[in-house]
Write a protein that holds these residues in place. Structure first.
Motif, PDB file in Angstrom:
ATOM      1  N   SER A 108      11.418  22.975  48.081  1.00  0.00           N
ATOM      2  CA  SER A 108      12.455  23.027  46.742  1.00  0.00           C
ATOM      3  C   SER A 108      13.684  24.276  47.353  1.00  0.00           C
ATOM      4  O   SER A 108      13.227  24.668  48.716  1.00  0.00           O
ATOM      5  CB  SER A 108      12.099  23.618  46.072  1.00  0.00           C
ATOM      6  N   ASP A 109      14.694  24.762  47.016  1.00  0.00           N
ATOM      7  CA  ASP A 109      15.455  25.496  46.980  1.00  0.00           C
ATOM      8  C   ASP A 109      15.007  27.041  47.153  1.00  0.00           C
ATOM      9  O   ASP A 109      14.884  28.145  47.649  1.00  0.00           O
ATOM     10  CB  ASP A 109      16.978  25.909  46.376  1.00  0.00           C
ATOM     11  N   GLU A 110      14.072  27.248  45.902  1.00  0.00           N
ATOM     12  CA  GLU A 110      13.825  28.171  46.042  1.00  0.00           C
ATOM     13  C   GLU A 110      12.081  27.954  46.646  1.00  0.00           C
ATOM     14  O   GLU A 110      11.927  29.641  46.889  1.00  0.00           O
ATOM     15  CB  GLU A 110      12.815  28.341  44.211  1.00  0.00           C
ATOM     16  N   ASP A 111      11.645  27.399  47.563  1.00  0.00           N
ATOM     17  CA  ASP A 111      10.987  27.642  48.370  1.00  0.00           C
ATOM     18  C   ASP A 111      11.241  28.778  50.013  1.00  0.00           C
ATOM     19  O   ASP A 111      10.910  28.803  50.085  1.00  0.00           O
ATOM     20  CB  ASP A 111      10.738  26.456  48.837  1.00  0.00           C
ATOM     21  N   VAL A 170      13.665  29.964  49.843  1.00  0.00           N
ATOM     22  CA  VAL A 170      14.799  31.731  49.464  1.00  0.00           C
ATOM     23  C   VAL A 170      13.361  32.495  49.558  1.00  0.00           C
ATOM     24  O   VAL A 170      13.478  33.566  50.010  1.00  0.00           O
ATOM     25  CB  VAL A 170      14.461  31.430  48.686  1.00  0.00           C
ATOM     26  N   ALA A 171      12.165  31.434  48.985  1.00  0.00           N
ATOM     27  CA  ALA A 171      10.821  32.774  48.977  1.00  0.00           C
ATOM     28  C   ALA A 171      10.508  32.847  50.109  1.00  0.00           C
ATOM     29  O   ALA A 171      10.381  34.073  50.767  1.00  0.00           O
ATOM     30  CB  ALA A 171       9.914  31.997  48.426  1.00  0.00           C
ATOM     31  N   GLU A 193      13.000  35.652  52.210  1.00  0.00           N
ATOM     32  CA  GLU A 193      12.846  36.230  51.971  1.00  0.00           C
ATOM     33  C   GLU A 193      11.208  37.423  52.689  1.00  0.00           C
ATOM     34  O   GLU A 193      10.793  38.644  52.782  1.00  0.00           O
ATOM     35  CB  GLU A 193      11.846  37.274  50.883  1.00  0.00           C
ATOM     36  N   GLU A 236      23.935  34.081  47.615  1.00  0.00           N
ATOM     37  CA  GLU A 236      22.181  33.815  47.686  1.00  0.00           C
ATOM     38  C   GLU A 236      22.172  34.243  48.646  1.00  0.00           C
ATOM     39  O   GLU A 236      21.830  35.390  49.345  1.00  0.00           O
ATOM     40  CB  GLU A 236      21.371  32.340  48.154  1.00  0.00           C
TER      41      GLU A 236
END
Length: 355
Positions: free
Chosen positions: A126-129, A131-132, A135, A285
């Motif tokens: 996912s997009d969240e994966d 970004v994580a 980071e 982002e």
């Protein structure tokens, strides 16, 4: 008989294309009998014979072939219209032989089992994966940059010669092979390309010569990225055709290296790919994450951008368009975008792992 012989190699070219399309349905067979069989033998033989020669034999062979073909074209230019069929057949015959050797000596690796399957790595994230992971990657890259420079605002300057970088690459592959034996690298054949200036104008950092199995690296590259490019080309040498897979293997070989400059080269390269992917999805982002990156790392990116901008002409655009189609013809449906697809491998591989 002469008439029939002229058609043999062109017909053989058609048969090769049909054979390869059928072979694409049998990756396990390619993996077992070619990538882990014939190719291991022929690649080690090539590197044993040519690896000790200090200059690029493959570049010289390419030069000879190009000059010969140009001379032949020039000598026969007045006969093109009259004997056009003979010229077409001779051209197809040459292509047929080159196509056969290309696949026999290296390119059947395009048809092996994908690394996703071989290493049981998931394909989706996912997009969240993303970004994580980015980071986490920013924190790691910042840490290594600071360990080297002792200053967040100072770009990394590699103190080694290119020859010493070639030697140091083995350390990372040795460590990587302890975890994954199928990434073992033996018998080095890593060289600065004699065609570095043309490669730069074409927009390439290096390439594997499939006929001589020499890893050719553009000697004009900014040095902070040099170790990562060398490790990428070495991944091609051990039998991986996919650019995304070689980016991934090169990354692993660099971060497994005991040398901080190798680690930084891989982390900085991977971070840039991740940031580009995020930038295409969300500029907001992208800007948020960019503020977390040490200024010294951004200075290295600016160094790279300034280097490539010097050689930004219609030439690199033309060759990129050609290479994009070449990759698509060789089972990399995303073309040049396949280089960035290794982000898929990184995100999923490090989902439950630390660097």
């Amino acid at each position: 008989m002469v008439f029939k012989r002229n058609y043999l190699l062109p017909i053989f070219l058609v048969l090769q294309i049909v054979f390869l399309n059928v072979l694409s349905f049998f990756p396990e067979w390619v993996e077992r009998w070619y990538s882990n069989g014939w190719y291991v033998v022929i690649s080690k033989l090539s590197r044993t014979v040519l690896g000790r020669i200090p200059f690029s034999v493959g570049d010289i062979l390419y030069g000879i072939v190009i000059v010969y073909l140009l001379l032949q074209v020039w000598k026969t230019r007045k006969l093109w219209k009259k004997n056009w069929k003979d010229f077409v057949l001779k051209t197809l015959s040459f292509v047929s032989v080159a196509y056969f050797l290309f696949h026999l000596l290296w390119a059947l690796n395009y048809y092996r089992v994908p690394l996703f399957e071989k290493m049981n790595i998931q394909r989706e994230y996912s997009d969240e994966d993303l970004v994580a992971f980015t980071e986490k990657l920013i924190a790691q890259t910042n840490e290594v940059q600071f360990q080297i420079t002792k200053n967040k605002n100072t770009k990394v300057t590699v103190p080694y010669s290119q020859e010493s970088i070639f030697e140091k690459t083995q350390n990372g592959y040795n460590h990587l092979a302890k975890e994954y034996s199928f990434f073992a690298y033996e018998i080095p054949s890593r060289k600065k390309s004699l065609l570095s200036l043309p490669l730069t104008y074409m927009g390439f950092g290096g390439y594997l010569n499939p006929f001589t199995n020499e890893a050719q690296v553009n000697s004009k590259l900014p040095m902070y990225g040099f170790p990562n490019v060398v490790c990428h080309e070495m991944a091609h040498q051990i039998g991986y055709g996919s650019e995304s897979e070689c980016n991934f293997i090169g990354f692993l070989a660099c971060i497994k290296n005991d040398d901080l400059y190798f680690q930084y080269s891989a982390y900085a390269n991977a971070l840039r790919y991740c940031m580009n992917n995020i930038g295409m999805k969300s500029q907001k982002e992208f800007e948020r994450l960019k503020k977390q990156i040490n200024i010294g790392i951004l200075a290295n990116y600016e160094e790279s951008d300034a280097f490539w901008k010097q050689y930004d002409t219609f030439i690199d655009k033309g060759f990129h368009a050609f290479y994009d189609q070449f990759l698509k013809m060789n089972r990399q449906k995303d073309g040049l975008e396949s280089y960035s697809k290794y982000v898929d491998l990184l995100v999923n591989y490090y989902r439950d792992r630390a660097f």
